[in-house]
Scaffold this motif. Structure first.
Motif, mmCIF file in Angstrom:
data_model
loop_
_atom_site.group_PDB
_atom_site.id
_atom_site.type_symbol
_atom_site.label_atom_id
_atom_site.label_comp_id
_atom_site.label_asym_id
_atom_site.label_seq_id
_atom_site.Cartn_x
_atom_site.Cartn_y
_atom_site.Cartn_z
ATOM 1 N N UNK A 79 0.562 -1.226 0.197
ATOM 2 C CA UNK A 79 -0.118 0.195 0.440
ATOM 3 C C UNK A 79 1.424 0.941 0.090
ATOM 4 N N UNK A 80 -0.050 2.355 -0.433
ATOM 5 C CA UNK A 80 1.475 3.613 -1.362
ATOM 6 C C UNK A 80 -0.102 4.512 -0.652
ATOM 7 N N UNK B 147 -1.567 1.314 12.441
ATOM 8 C CA UNK B 147 -2.853 0.654 12.367
ATOM 9 C C UNK B 147 -2.774 -0.870 12.309
ATOM 10 N N UNK B 148 -4.029 -1.401 12.159
ATOM 11 C CA UNK B 148 -4.124 -2.626 12.312
ATOM 12 C C UNK B 148 -3.927 -3.642 11.100
ATOM 13 N N UNK B 149 -2.143 -4.514 10.998
ATOM 14 C CA UNK B 149 -1.998 -5.304 9.716
ATOM 15 C C UNK B 149 -1.255 -4.944 9.232
ATOM 16 N N UNK B 150 -0.614 -3.773 9.719
ATOM 17 C CA UNK B 150 0.919 -3.035 8.896
ATOM 18 C C UNK B 150 1.479 -3.708 9.658
ATOM 19 N N UNK B 151 2.794 -4.574 8.769
ATOM 20 C CA UNK B 151 3.870 -5.220 9.082
ATOM 21 C C UNK B 151 5.271 -4.021 9.319
ATOM 22 N N UNK B 152 5.044 -3.220 8.561
ATOM 23 C CA UNK B 152 5.787 -1.559 8.649
ATOM 24 C C UNK B 152 5.988 -0.630 7.842
ATOM 25 N N UNK B 153 5.886 0.602 7.866
ATOM 26 C CA UNK B 153 5.462 2.008 6.627
ATOM 27 C C UNK B 153 7.511 2.805 6.989
ATOM 28 N N UNK B 154 7.685 3.468 6.046
ATOM 29 C CA UNK B 154 8.742 3.712 5.639
ATOM 30 C C UNK B 154 8.381 5.282 5.077
ATOM 31 N N UNK C 260 2.588 -5.124 4.292
ATOM 32 C CA UNK C 260 1.025 -5.559 4.716
ATOM 33 C C UNK C 260 1.633 -6.531 5.837
ATOM 34 N N UNK C 261 0.843 -6.681 6.997
ATOM 35 C CA UNK C 261 1.628 -8.371 7.696
ATOM 36 C C UNK C 261 1.097 -9.339 6.883
ATOM 37 N N UNK C 262 1.617 -10.667 7.815
ATOM 38 C CA UNK C 262 1.026 -11.461 6.664
ATOM 39 C C UNK C 262 -0.616 -12.177 6.901
ATOM 40 N N UNK C 263 -0.902 -12.487 6.223
ATOM 41 C CA UNK C 263 -2.401 -12.638 5.526
ATOM 42 C C UNK C 263 -3.863 -11.387 5.548
ATOM 43 N N UNK C 264 -2.760 -10.724 5.708
ATOM 44 C CA UNK C 264 -3.630 -9.021 5.388
ATOM 45 C C UNK C 264 -3.915 -8.647 3.787
ATOM 46 N N UNK C 265 -4.904 -9.028 3.411
ATOM 47 C CA UNK C 265 -5.268 -8.359 2.311
ATOM 48 C C UNK C 265 -4.454 -6.982 1.522
ATOM 49 N N UNK C 266 -4.384 -6.625 0.320
ATOM 50 C CA UNK C 266 -3.921 -5.413 0.114
ATOM 51 C C UNK C 266 -5.029 -4.693 0.168
ATOM 52 N N UNK C 267 -6.270 -4.996 -0.184
ATOM 53 C CA UNK C 267 -7.549 -4.460 -0.375
ATOM 54 C C UNK C 267 -8.363 -3.856 0.694
ATOM 55 N N UNK C 268 -7.895 -5.193 2.031
ATOM 56 C CA UNK C 268 -8.198 -4.763 3.378
ATOM 57 C C UNK C 268 -7.399 -3.898 3.882
ATOM 58 N N UNK C 269 -5.913 -3.754 4.350
ATOM 59 C CA UNK C 269 -4.903 -2.462 4.533
ATOM 60 C C UNK C 269 -5.239 -1.321 3.955
ATOM 61 N N UNK C 270 -5.884 -1.090 3.108
ATOM 62 C CA UNK C 270 -6.006 0.016 2.918
ATOM 63 C C UNK C 270 -7.395 0.193 3.351
ATOM 64 N N UNK D 155 -3.795 9.798 -0.946
ATOM 65 C CA UNK D 155 -4.149 9.249 -1.940
ATOM 66 C C UNK D 155 -3.766 8.029 -1.578
ATOM 67 N N UNK D 156 -4.500 6.924 -1.041
ATOM 68 C CA UNK D 156 -4.060 5.447 -0.695
ATOM 69 C C UNK D 156 -3.987 4.400 -1.781
ATOM 70 N N UNK D 157 -3.484 3.918 -2.665
ATOM 71 C CA UNK D 157 -3.261 2.610 -3.480
ATOM 72 C C UNK D 157 -2.148 1.506 -3.298
ATOM 73 N N UNK D 158 -2.728 0.817 -3.687
ATOM 74 C CA UNK D 158 -2.673 -0.661 -3.628
ATOM 75 C C UNK D 158 -2.272 -1.010 -4.371
ATOM 76 N N UNK D 159 -0.834 -1.802 -4.595
ATOM 77 C CA UNK D 159 0.783 -2.046 -5.237
ATOM 78 C C UNK D 159 -0.265 -2.280 -6.820
ATOM 79 N N UNK D 160 -1.294 -3.460 -7.093
ATOM 80 C CA UNK D 160 -2.281 -2.815 -8.461
ATOM 81 C C UNK D 160 -2.669 -1.673 -8.812
ATOM 82 N N UNK D 161 -3.353 -1.260 -7.833
ATOM 83 C CA UNK D 161 -3.581 0.799 -7.950
ATOM 84 C C UNK D 161 -1.916 1.480 -8.656
#
Length: 855
Positions: free
Chosen positions: A55-56, A86-93, A218-228, A241-247
């Motif tokens: 997620x970006x 935020x729940x489900x975030x493994x790391x943020x930079x 994202x943490x393991x088991x958390x989808x990009x869409x849900x984390x977004x 502007x929050x986007x998943x890897x695919x977006x």
């Protein structure tokens, strides 16, 4: 009939080879463009998909500008800590990546891309998705160290230990190269400089509290869409502007799409020209072959073949020709795509030919174009073949008929031409650009069709004039060559039409480009009053440091800055217009001559005021004194009073609709991170312009991204940019000429076969080999010049009408490049001579007795 068709095709394979070349060229450009664009798209799709974070979080996209401002959109660096909770975030930079930098070596030479790709400075933060890996040296530590990508280091001869200067918005600073990083995926051609993460923001953005984006894993088991969804809820919907890897990958691909589309459409333009010109060649070839096979077709009819079988036989030959040409063209297209991939490598975009993408649509398109065009081009000749009477088999010799009277052509050509001329007249009289452009396109198509239809009607009067001097210059040889060209107007018209298409395009674009250049020259002469303009060759902005250095240069008297600002205005008629305004310092009148319909520069540039183009203001019911709401980037809003109405030419084509002008103070207030795009400089009293130029060039030596230009230099910059379009047209002309030469060669070769007995008789009564070659060369020259005259006449009309469209955008000067036109006519004569070499040589080597006995 199938056996007869196959034998006929193989019997005439030599004659059909040149037509197959035309098909091959057409298909090669179609297939090559599709393969290349598919390969680049697939490569970058993989690149973006493999390097995008789960997620970006980026600055909110609001106003966008086609004109660069130098401003960098940022988010608070502290947002990374907030997102990390935020729940489900493994790391943020917190990422830092900017493109508004210039990097130079110790000799003040630019260390950056020369292909148009950006020079980027970013923080060195390695993850599993990083597209580069450290291959030599070490990672940067502290503000004085940096990494450089391996491709740039190799091309610019930079080694570990070298010192570079980074010219960034907050100011320039020196770094020592301590490592080299190599791309593990496709190198998009950019030059990359990596800084220590702790100091990148301070050096590149001016504050350690800023970042350009936040990358989230994202943490393991958390989808990009849900984390977004969770991140959007945490930071606030619409705030960023929050986007998943695919977006993110899709968005990056779309931003690259413009570059890919340019290449694709240029290639398809070449394919279109090849197809159009190839049609004439194929029609002519089949028409002549059928005329020469009158007895053969008549015998088939006498033996019981009906019209449908004869027509089917000719169309089958065309389909076979299309299949052969398409297959060879598809192979040539793959080679062309491989060549383009290598060419991109020379410009820094390192694509791999082993990963070439040949989608199912490419061969389908290749065979549809190749077979379809050949089949359609042969349809009329096939109908003519089916009309051959069985009685023709009783003729003593096959004769090339001149066809039915040209009355039908005259009526059809005149009708289509009248509609086309009316469209061009409407274009010249139109007052709206969109309407004029539509009528121009319609007029160009219809007048081209009319000229092709009516071409045979023009053969006799025009060639009598063009070849009028041949009898006096070359005696009986000249007279015979002229009469040979007049013998079959349909054939001569079709042969010349292939060359006419390319030259009409060149004539029209030459007039348009010459008119644009002359219009810009007049506008520069009329408006530019400064001794010098300091700007980037690509109109990119530059740091404040450059402005400060220029102001401190000895001999500088006055410096007026220019800066751009994207904004949206809400007009009295209710419309909201997004555009770009230009900001200037006071004393604009000392360096530029701006015409005003109402008010003046002082009123337009005053604090709280705005200037506007009078035509735009009138269209939207704006008057001097009107107050209009204005929206700047990042949601900054204000109301500005219209202080003046300018009488300038429209700049709609550059994303600057409305001709809005502001004071620099207003731009700095609402776009504080913007950069200057140009400086207008006057010499101080007692300083000559020549001496000031030398001083400015010394001052700006460490800043290779900007140049000092006087009025002549500025004109040359504009001319060079217009010339890029003209070079493309010349390339199209080159392709059209290649196919047109094939057409002339084909026509002459078949004509020589058709006139074998005639040539034998001429040789028997004393015509020398040299005289025979000269006769065929002169015939070829007059056909080629005929095509050039038609094409240039048509192109001049198109060019004048194009200039009328440009006049609606302020480019009102008309210029006709007579030198280019004369050169094209002379070049056409040379083309005729070259095209006749092989047919003339073959004719001169005929055995006289065998030629006389030929049937």
């Amino acid at each position: 009939m199938i056996k007869a068709t196959l034998r006929s095709f193989l019997a005439h394979k030599g004659r059909l080879m040149l037509s197959a070349l035309a098909v091959l060229l057409s298909v090669a450009f179609v297939a090559g463009s599709l393969i290349f664009s598919d390969t680049v798209t697939r490569t970058f799709d993989r690149l973006f998909a493999s390097t995008s974070a789960d997620v970006t979080v980026q600055p909110r996209k609001d106003l966008d500008s086609r004109v660069p401002t130098g401003a960098v959109r940022t988010v608070p660096a502290a947002l990374a800590d907030r997102v990390a909770k935020v729940a489900g975030v493994a790391s943020a930079h917190a990422d830092v990546s900017v493109e508004n930098v210039t990097v130079v070596d110790s000799r003040n030479r630019s260390v950056g891309s020369t292909s148009g790709a950006p020079t980027m400075a970013t923080d060195w933060f390695v993850t599993d998705r990083s597209p580069l890996k450290l291959t030599s040296g070490r990672a940067p530590r502290g503000p004085g160290e940096a990494l450089l990508d391996a491709d740039t280091a190799d091309k610019k001869h930079v080694r570990i230990g070298d010192t570079l200067t980074v010219l960034a918005q907050p100011g320039s600073f020196k770094v020592r190269v301590v490592g080299i990083a190599t791309f593990t995926t496709t190198n998009p051609g950019a030059a990359l400089v990596f800084l220590d993460p702790d100091t990148a923001a301070a050096r590149l953005l001016g504050s350690a509290d800023k970042a350009t984006s936040i990358s989230v894993d994202a943490a393991r088991g958390v989808s990009d869409a849900r984390l977004k969804d969770r991140i959007v809820a945490a930071v606030g919907a619409g705030a960023y502007d929050v986007q998943t890897a695919e977006e993110e990958a899709k968005s990056a691909t779309e931003s690259l799409g413009g570059f890919l589309d340019v290449i694709k459409y240029v290639m398809l333009g070449f394919a279109g020209i090849a197809v159009l010109v190839g049609v004439f060649l194929i029609v002519n070839t089949f028409s002549m072959l059928i005329a020469q096979r009158t007895r053969e077709l008549g015998l088939l009819r006498a033996l019981g073949a009906d019209r449908r079988q004869v027509r089917r036989s000719v169309l089958t030959e065309a389909a076979l020709l299309g299949l052969v040409g398409s297959t060879l063209g598809l192979a040539a297209g793959i080679g062309l795509a491989a060549g383009l991939i290598k060419l991109m490598g020379a410009f820094g975009m390192n694509l791999k030919a082993t990963e070439m993408v040949v989608g199912w649509g490419t061969p389908v398109a290749a065979y549809v174009v190749g077979v379809g065009v050949t089949f359609l081009a042969a349809y009329l000749p096939a109908r003519r073949a089916a009309a051959v009477s069985p009685m023709a088999a009783l003729a003593d010799a096959e004769t090339a008929g001149t066809g039915r009277p040209l009355r039908t052509r005259a009526v059809a050509g005149a009708s289509v031409g009248a509609i086309g001329a009316a469209a061009l007249a409407g274009c010249a009289a139109a007052s709206r650009t969109a309407t004029a452009a539509s009528l121009l396109g319609l007029g160009v198509v219809l007048t081209l069709i009319a000229t092709v239809i009516a071409g045979p009607l023009l053969v006799r009067p025009v060639i009598r004039v063009l070849g009028g001097a041949f009898p006096a210059l070359f005696g009986s040889i000249g007279r015979m060559s002229q009469r040979n060209a007049l013998r079959n107007p349909r054939r001569t018209g079709a042969t010349a039409a292939a060359l006419m298409v390319g030259l009409a395009l060149v004539g029209g674009m030459s007039v348009a480009s010459a008119s644009m250049s002359k219009s810009f020259d007049q506008q520069i002469d009329k408006t530019l009053g400064a001794d010098f303009v300091i700007m980037n060759g690509n109109y990119l902005p530059f740091p404040q440091e450059v402005t400060d250095k220029v102001r401190g240069t000895r001999g500088v008297g006055l410096v007026v800055r220019q800066r751009f600002a994207p904004l949206a205005v809400r007009l009295p008629d209710g419309k909201r217009v997004e555009t770009t305004a230009t900001g200037y310092d006071d004393r604009l009148d000392d360096v530029a001559h701006v015409p005003y319909a109402a008010g003046g520069s002082a009123a337009a540039l005053a604090d709280g005021s705005i200037g506007m183009d009078a035509g735009f203001a009138g269209k939207h019911r704006v008057r001097v004194g009107s107050t209009i709401p204005v929206e700047f980037p990042a949601g900054r809003r204000t109301e500005l009073r219209v202080g003046a109405l300018t009488d300038q030419e429209s700049s709609d084509g550059f994303g600057m609709q409305g001709g809005l002008v502001l004071g620099i103070a207003t731009v700095e207030k609402y776009l504080p991170d913007g950069q200057d795009s140009a400086l207008y400089v006057n010499a101080a009293s007692g300083t000559s312009p020549d001496r000031l130029r030398q001083a400015l060039e010394r001052t700006l030596d460490p800043y290779p991204q900007v140049q000092v230009r006087d009025q002549a230099d500025y004109k040359k910059l504009v001319h060079d940019q217009i010339a890029v379009l003209l070079y493309l047209v010349y390339a199209l002309l080159g392709l059209a000429i290649v196919i047109a030469v094939l057409g002339v060669v084909n026509t002459l070769a078949l004509s020589v076969v058709e006139r074998t007995r005639e040539i034998g008789l001429l040789r028997a009564i004393g015509l020398a080999r040299r005289q025979l070659r000269r006769m065929i060369r002169l015939e070829s020259v007059v056909i080629a010049v005929f095509g050039a005259v038609l094409g240039l006449a048509l192109g001049l009309v198109w060019g004048v009408c194009t200039q009328q469209v440009l006049a609606l955008q302020g480019m009102k000067a008309l210029a006709i490049p007579w030198g280019t036109i004369v050169a094209v006519v002379v070049g056409s004569a040379v083309v005729g001579i070259v095209a006749a070499l092989l047919p003339a040589l073959r004719a001169s080597r005929m055995n006289v007795l065998a030629a006389i006995a030929h049937e």
